[in-house]
Motif scaffolding. Structure first.
Motif, PDB file in Angstrom:
ATOM      1  N   PRO A   1       0.817  -1.215   0.000  1.00  0.00           N
ATOM      2  CA  PRO A   1       0.000   0.000   0.000  1.00  0.00           C
ATOM      3  C   PRO A   1       0.854   1.270   0.000  1.00  0.00           C
ATOM      4  O   PRO A   1       1.915   1.322   0.619  1.00  0.00           O
ATOM      5  CB  PRO A   1      -0.792  -0.078   1.297  1.00  0.00           C
ATOM      6  CG  PRO A   1      -0.603  -1.446   1.831  1.00  0.00           C
ATOM      7  CD  PRO A   1       0.606  -2.027   1.186  1.00  0.00           C
ATOM      8  N   VAL A   2       0.371   2.273  -0.692  1.00  0.00           N
ATOM      9  CA  VAL A   2       1.017   3.576  -0.732  1.00  0.00           C
ATOM     10  C   VAL A   2       0.331   4.451   0.315  1.00  0.00           C
ATOM     11  O   VAL A   2      -0.891   4.427   0.458  1.00  0.00           O
ATOM     12  CB  VAL A   2       0.886   4.215  -2.130  1.00  0.00           C
ATOM     13  CG1 VAL A   2       1.452   5.618  -2.150  1.00  0.00           C
ATOM     14  CG2 VAL A   2       1.567   3.340  -3.159  1.00  0.00           C
ATOM     15  N   VAL A   3       1.139   5.210   1.045  1.00  0.00           N
ATOM     16  CA  VAL A   3       0.591   6.115   2.057  1.00  0.00           C
ATOM     17  C   VAL A   3       1.082   7.533   1.786  1.00  0.00           C
ATOM     18  O   VAL A   3       2.117   7.740   1.156  1.00  0.00           O
ATOM     19  CB  VAL A   3       0.983   5.684   3.492  1.00  0.00           C
ATOM     20  CG1 VAL A   3       0.383   4.324   3.830  1.00  0.00           C
ATOM     21  CG2 VAL A   3       2.484   5.660   3.671  1.00  0.00           C
ATOM     22  N   VAL A   4       0.325   8.481   2.282  1.00  0.00           N
ATOM     23  CA  VAL A   4       0.697   9.884   2.162  1.00  0.00           C
ATOM     24  C   VAL A   4       1.744  10.193   3.226  1.00  0.00           C
ATOM     25  O   VAL A   4       1.600   9.825   4.391  1.00  0.00           O
ATOM     26  CB  VAL A   4      -0.539  10.789   2.337  1.00  0.00           C
ATOM     27  CG1 VAL A   4      -0.142  12.261   2.311  1.00  0.00           C
ATOM     28  CG2 VAL A   4      -1.573  10.483   1.262  1.00  0.00           C
TER      29      VAL A   4
ATOM     30  N   ASN B   1       5.078  13.373  -2.206  1.00  0.00           N
ATOM     31  CA  ASN B   1       4.921  13.130  -0.764  1.00  0.00           C
ATOM     32  C   ASN B   1       4.159  11.835  -0.478  1.00  0.00           C
ATOM     33  O   ASN B   1       3.152  11.817   0.231  1.00  0.00           O
ATOM     34  CB  ASN B   1       4.249  14.320  -0.076  1.00  0.00           C
ATOM     35  CG  ASN B   1       5.154  15.526  -0.014  1.00  0.00           C
ATOM     36  OD1 ASN B   1       6.372  15.412  -0.107  1.00  0.00           O
ATOM     37  ND2 ASN B   1       4.561  16.697   0.143  1.00  0.00           N
ATOM     38  N   ILE B   2       4.682  10.750  -1.052  1.00  0.00           N
ATOM     39  CA  ILE B   2       4.107   9.435  -0.801  1.00  0.00           C
ATOM     40  C   ILE B   2       5.213   8.483  -0.368  1.00  0.00           C
ATOM     41  O   ILE B   2       6.395   8.722  -0.648  1.00  0.00           O
ATOM     42  CB  ILE B   2       3.375   8.859  -2.038  1.00  0.00           C
ATOM     43  CG1 ILE B   2       4.300   8.804  -3.257  1.00  0.00           C
ATOM     44  CG2 ILE B   2       2.090   9.647  -2.313  1.00  0.00           C
ATOM     45  CD1 ILE B   2       3.700   8.126  -4.485  1.00  0.00           C
ATOM     46  N   ARG B   3       4.816   7.430   0.292  1.00  0.00           N
ATOM     47  CA  ARG B   3       5.755   6.392   0.698  1.00  0.00           C
ATOM     48  C   ARG B   3       5.076   5.044   0.485  1.00  0.00           C
ATOM     49  O   ARG B   3       3.856   4.952   0.376  1.00  0.00           O
ATOM     50  CB  ARG B   3       6.173   6.545   2.169  1.00  0.00           C
ATOM     51  CG  ARG B   3       6.885   7.865   2.496  1.00  0.00           C
ATOM     52  CD  ARG B   3       8.203   7.991   1.735  1.00  0.00           C
ATOM     53  NE  ARG B   3       8.939   9.195   2.085  1.00  0.00           N
ATOM     54  CZ  ARG B   3       8.885  10.338   1.425  1.00  0.00           C
ATOM     55  NH1 ARG B   3       8.101  10.463   0.364  1.00  0.00           N
ATOM     56  NH2 ARG B   3       9.605  11.378   1.805  1.00  0.00           N
TER      57      ARG B   3
ATOM     58  N   LEU C   1      -8.040   7.442  -0.020  1.00  0.00           N
ATOM     59  CA  LEU C   1      -7.376   8.609   0.558  1.00  0.00           C
ATOM     60  C   LEU C   1      -6.100   8.956  -0.217  1.00  0.00           C
ATOM     61  O   LEU C   1      -5.856  10.118  -0.561  1.00  0.00           O
ATOM     62  CB  LEU C   1      -7.041   8.351   2.026  1.00  0.00           C
ATOM     63  CG  LEU C   1      -6.278   9.453   2.746  1.00  0.00           C
ATOM     64  CD1 LEU C   1      -7.159  10.680   2.932  1.00  0.00           C
ATOM     65  CD2 LEU C   1      -5.776   8.958   4.091  1.00  0.00           C
ATOM     66  N   THR C   2      -5.299   7.943  -0.520  1.00  0.00           N
ATOM     67  CA  THR C   2      -4.044   8.174  -1.235  1.00  0.00           C
ATOM     68  C   THR C   2      -4.310   8.619  -2.669  1.00  0.00           C
ATOM     69  O   THR C   2      -3.657   9.537  -3.172  1.00  0.00           O
ATOM     70  CB  THR C   2      -3.164   6.918  -1.210  1.00  0.00           C
ATOM     71  OG1 THR C   2      -2.969   6.522   0.147  1.00  0.00           O
ATOM     72  CG2 THR C   2      -1.827   7.168  -1.864  1.00  0.00           C
ATOM     73  N   ARG C   3      -5.280   8.000  -3.313  1.00  0.00           N
ATOM     74  CA  ARG C   3      -5.629   8.410  -4.683  1.00  0.00           C
ATOM     75  C   ARG C   3      -6.100   9.866  -4.689  1.00  0.00           C
ATOM     76  O   ARG C   3      -5.690  10.657  -5.540  1.00  0.00           O
ATOM     77  CB  ARG C   3      -6.711   7.511  -5.276  1.00  0.00           C
ATOM     78  CG  ARG C   3      -7.120   7.939  -6.696  1.00  0.00           C
ATOM     79  CD  ARG C   3      -8.175   7.037  -7.281  1.00  0.00           C
ATOM     80  NE  ARG C   3      -7.635   5.754  -7.628  1.00  0.00           N
ATOM     81  CZ  ARG C   3      -6.933   5.494  -8.731  1.00  0.00           C
ATOM     82  NH1 ARG C   3      -6.672   6.463  -9.586  1.00  0.00           N
ATOM     83  NH2 ARG C   3      -6.496   4.292  -8.988  1.00  0.00           N
ATOM     84  N   ASP C   4      -6.937  10.231  -3.729  1.00  0.00           N
ATOM     85  CA  ASP C   4      -7.407  11.617  -3.644  1.00  0.00           C
ATOM     86  C   ASP C   4      -6.227  12.574  -3.464  1.00  0.00           C
ATOM     87  O   ASP C   4      -6.182  13.636  -4.081  1.00  0.00           O
ATOM     88  CB  ASP C   4      -8.397  11.789  -2.493  1.00  0.00           C
ATOM     89  CG  ASP C   4      -9.742  11.134  -2.764  1.00  0.00           C
ATOM     90  OD1 ASP C   4     -10.019  10.778  -3.927  1.00  0.00           O
ATOM     91  OD2 ASP C   4     -10.506  10.955  -1.798  1.00  0.00           O
ATOM     92  N   HIS C   5      -5.282  12.194  -2.609  1.00  0.00           N
ATOM     93  CA  HIS C   5      -4.091  13.018  -2.385  1.00  0.00           C
ATOM     94  C   HIS C   5      -3.334  13.220  -3.699  1.00  0.00           C
ATOM     95  O   HIS C   5      -2.977  14.349  -4.053  1.00  0.00           O
ATOM     96  CB  HIS C   5      -3.187  12.354  -1.343  1.00  0.00           C
ATOM     97  CG  HIS C   5      -1.819  12.934  -1.260  1.00  0.00           C
ATOM     98  ND1 HIS C   5      -1.536  14.085  -0.556  1.00  0.00           N
ATOM     99  CD2 HIS C   5      -0.643  12.535  -1.812  1.00  0.00           C
ATOM    100  CE1 HIS C   5      -0.252  14.361  -0.670  1.00  0.00           C
ATOM    101  NE2 HIS C   5       0.315  13.432  -1.429  1.00  0.00           N
ATOM    102  N   LEU C   6      -3.069  12.139  -4.411  1.00  0.00           N
ATOM    103  CA  LEU C   6      -2.317  12.231  -5.663  1.00  0.00           C
ATOM    104  C   LEU C   6      -3.071  13.039  -6.713  1.00  0.00           C
ATOM    105  O   LEU C   6      -2.475  13.834  -7.443  1.00  0.00           O
ATOM    106  CB  LEU C   6      -1.998  10.835  -6.192  1.00  0.00           C
ATOM    107  CG  LEU C   6      -0.958  10.056  -5.407  1.00  0.00           C
ATOM    108  CD1 LEU C   6      -0.890   8.615  -5.900  1.00  0.00           C
ATOM    109  CD2 LEU C   6       0.402  10.730  -5.504  1.00  0.00           C
TER     110      LEU C   6
END
Length: 153
Positions: free
Chosen positions: A22-25, A67-69, A103-108
């Protein structure tokens, strides 16, 4: 000599599936600089190079920029991904959608278009056919990106 397909793919029968961690912000508190500010800095470097776009082929650069990890690489918080940053307009991040929570998709999607990795080659071909010049992060722009990453978190 250019070939239509990767010859390694033809013989590598037991190739493992790509990682899907999983990718996180990465919070602004830890990143220190917003994606918009980083993209402004990158675009300034693209202008210095005289290019129309920059390919971020290094997952470190993509993680820093957006800004993802992630956890696709052992002992390194990276999501395997690529990006195309045009000198004007929205960048595109190429990442397996199965790694992204809503959440991560929205961030990107606040900063970039999100597409599957297999869309990268046709996107680059279309840019090249339109006469656009494309810089690569691991070649002509590596020093500029290294300075940005080292200096801005």
């Amino acid at each position: 000599v250019a070939v239509d397909s990767n010859p390694i793919d033809a013989i590598w029968q037991d190739r493992p599936q790509p990682p899907l961690a999983p990718v996180v912000v990465h919070s602004l508190q830890h990143a220190g600089v917003t994606e918009a500010e980083k993209l402004t800095q990158i675009r300034a470097e693209i202008a210095k190079l005289g290019a129309d776009a920059l390919v971020l082929s290094d997952s470190h650069a993509v993680a820093w920029t957006f800004n993802i990890r992630g956890a696709d690489v052992a002992h390194t918080p990276l999501p395997l991904s690529y990006a195309l940053v045009p000198k004007d307009g929205r960048p595109t991040i190429f990442i397996d959608h199965r790694k992204l929570s809503n959440l991560t998709r929205d961030h990107l999607e606040q900063s970039a278009d999100v597409r599957e990795p297999d869309a990268m080659a046709p996107t680059l071909m279309a840019l090249a056919k339109s006469g656009g010049s494309i810089a690569l992060d691991n070649a002509t722009a590596a020093d500029a990106l290294s300075r940005l990453i080292a200096g801005a978190g």
